[in-house]
Design an enzyme around this catalytic site. Structure first.
Site, PDB file in Angstrom:
ATOM      1  N   ASN A   1      35.750  56.338   5.945  1.00  0.00           N
ATOM      2  CA  ASN A   1      35.464  55.457   4.771  1.00  0.00           C
ATOM      3  C   ASN A   1      36.723  55.303   3.920  1.00  0.00           C
ATOM      4  O   ASN A   1      37.500  56.270   3.823  1.00  0.00           O
ATOM      5  CB  ASN A   1      34.306  55.768   3.870  1.00  0.00           C
ATOM      6  CG  ASN A   1      34.105  57.062   3.469  1.00  0.00           C
ATOM      7  OD1 ASN A   1      34.662  58.006   4.054  1.00  0.00           O
ATOM      8  ND2 ASN A   1      33.152  57.352   2.392  1.00  0.00           N
TER       9      ASN A   1
ATOM     10  N   GLU B   1      37.525  53.914   0.285  1.00  0.00           N
ATOM     11  CA  GLU B   1      36.917  53.307  -0.993  1.00  0.00           C
ATOM     12  C   GLU B   1      38.177  52.641  -1.872  1.00  0.00           C
ATOM     13  O   GLU B   1      39.473  52.742  -1.712  1.00  0.00           O
ATOM     14  CB  GLU B   1      36.250  54.693  -1.829  1.00  0.00           C
ATOM     15  CG  GLU B   1      35.132  55.089  -1.122  1.00  0.00           C
ATOM     16  CD  GLU B   1      34.341  55.888  -1.821  1.00  0.00           C
ATOM     17  OE1 GLU B   1      34.828  56.437  -2.924  1.00  0.00           O
ATOM     18  OE2 GLU B   1      33.159  56.417  -1.268  1.00  0.00           O
TER      19      GLU B   1
ATOM     20  N   CYS C   1      33.340  50.999   4.849  1.00  0.00           N
ATOM     21  CA  CYS C   1      32.756  52.237   5.470  1.00  0.00           C
ATOM     22  C   CYS C   1      33.212  52.564   6.627  1.00  0.00           C
ATOM     23  O   CYS C   1      34.009  51.724   7.611  1.00  0.00           O
ATOM     24  CB  CYS C   1      31.142  51.635   5.885  1.00  0.00           C
ATOM     25  SG  CYS C   1      30.151  51.067   4.430  1.00  0.00           S
TER      26      CYS C   1
ATOM     27  N   GLU D   1      32.011  53.084   9.844  1.00  0.00           N
ATOM     28  CA  GLU D   1      31.566  52.523  10.900  1.00  0.00           C
ATOM     29  C   GLU D   1      32.341  51.231  11.113  1.00  0.00           C
ATOM     30  O   GLU D   1      32.977  50.930  12.240  1.00  0.00           O
ATOM     31  CB  GLU D   1      30.255  52.180  10.672  1.00  0.00           C
ATOM     32  CG  GLU D   1      29.267  53.456  10.707  1.00  0.00           C
ATOM     33  CD  GLU D   1      29.105  54.100   9.265  1.00  0.00           C
ATOM     34  OE1 GLU D   1      29.844  53.551   8.319  1.00  0.00           O
ATOM     35  OE2 GLU D   1      27.926  54.591   8.954  1.00  0.00           O
TER      36      GLU D   1
ATOM     37  N   CYS E   1      24.614  52.074   6.486  1.00  0.00           N
ATOM     38  CA  CYS E   1      24.448  51.255   5.436  1.00  0.00           C
ATOM     39  C   CYS E   1      23.931  49.796   6.455  1.00  0.00           C
ATOM     40  O   CYS E   1      24.166  49.832   7.465  1.00  0.00           O
ATOM     41  CB  CYS E   1      25.189  50.846   4.333  1.00  0.00           C
ATOM     42  SG  CYS E   1      26.473  49.630   4.878  1.00  0.00           S
TER      43      CYS E   1
ATOM     44  N   CYS F   1      26.804  47.836   7.891  1.00  0.00           N
ATOM     45  CA  CYS F   1      27.247  48.359   9.070  1.00  0.00           C
ATOM     46  C   CYS F   1      26.291  48.100  10.535  1.00  0.00           C
ATOM     47  O   CYS F   1      26.673  48.005  11.455  1.00  0.00           O
ATOM     48  CB  CYS F   1      27.539  49.800   8.918  1.00  0.00           C
ATOM     49  SG  CYS F   1      28.804  50.212   7.957  1.00  0.00           S
TER      50      CYS F   1
END
Ligand code: ZN
Length: 132
Positions: free
Chosen positions: A42, A44, A53, A55, A84, A87
């Site tokens: 990830n 951010e 993310c 993924e 999530c 994803c």
């Protein structure tokens, strides 16, 4: 039991996670139909909507390398957290057989949870574009 090479790749890339806001590091590894493992962490941002993310970072690397189909996915987090919704939809884009794509969710303590992509995202959104 999750495949070691996939989990090792996810665990290794998790160490590079940039997660100063959530303090929730994620490592993801996708095995493409070409047999190659693509990993991502990830990333951010202080503008939260820009967060990426793990993924989707891994999928971006796979597609950039010219592979457009996934076989299986491992995600390593502190608590075997699951992908999530965004994803899940992104993963669904790259398979026609979501019931055959296994998602391995692995915690720091080795806890494993296993789902198929079809279980994680039933009734996937699919659009017949250009049909209206
Ligand atoms: Zn996500």
């Amino acid at each position: 039991m999750a495949p070691n090479d996939l989990v090792d790749a996810a665990r290794a890339v998790r160490a590079n996670a940039y997660a100063p806001y959530s303090v929730y590091s994620v490592g993801a590894a996708v095995r493409g139909a070409d047999g190659v493992i693509y990993s991502g962490c990830n990333v951010e941002n202080v503008s939260f909507g820009l967060c990426m993310c793990a993924e989707r970072v891994a999928i971006g690397k796979m597609v950039s390398a010219g592979c457009r189909r996934i076989r299986e996915v491992a995600v390593v987090t502190r608590d075997s957290g699951s992908p999530c919704g965004m994803c899940r939809q992104t993963l669904a884009e790259f398979t026609d057989e979501p019931e055959r794509v296994v998602i391995w969710l692995v915690g720091e303590d080795g806890t494993e949870r296993t789902f198929t992509l079809a279980e994680l995202i039933p009734a996937t959104f699919r659009a017949a574009l250009g049909q209206d």
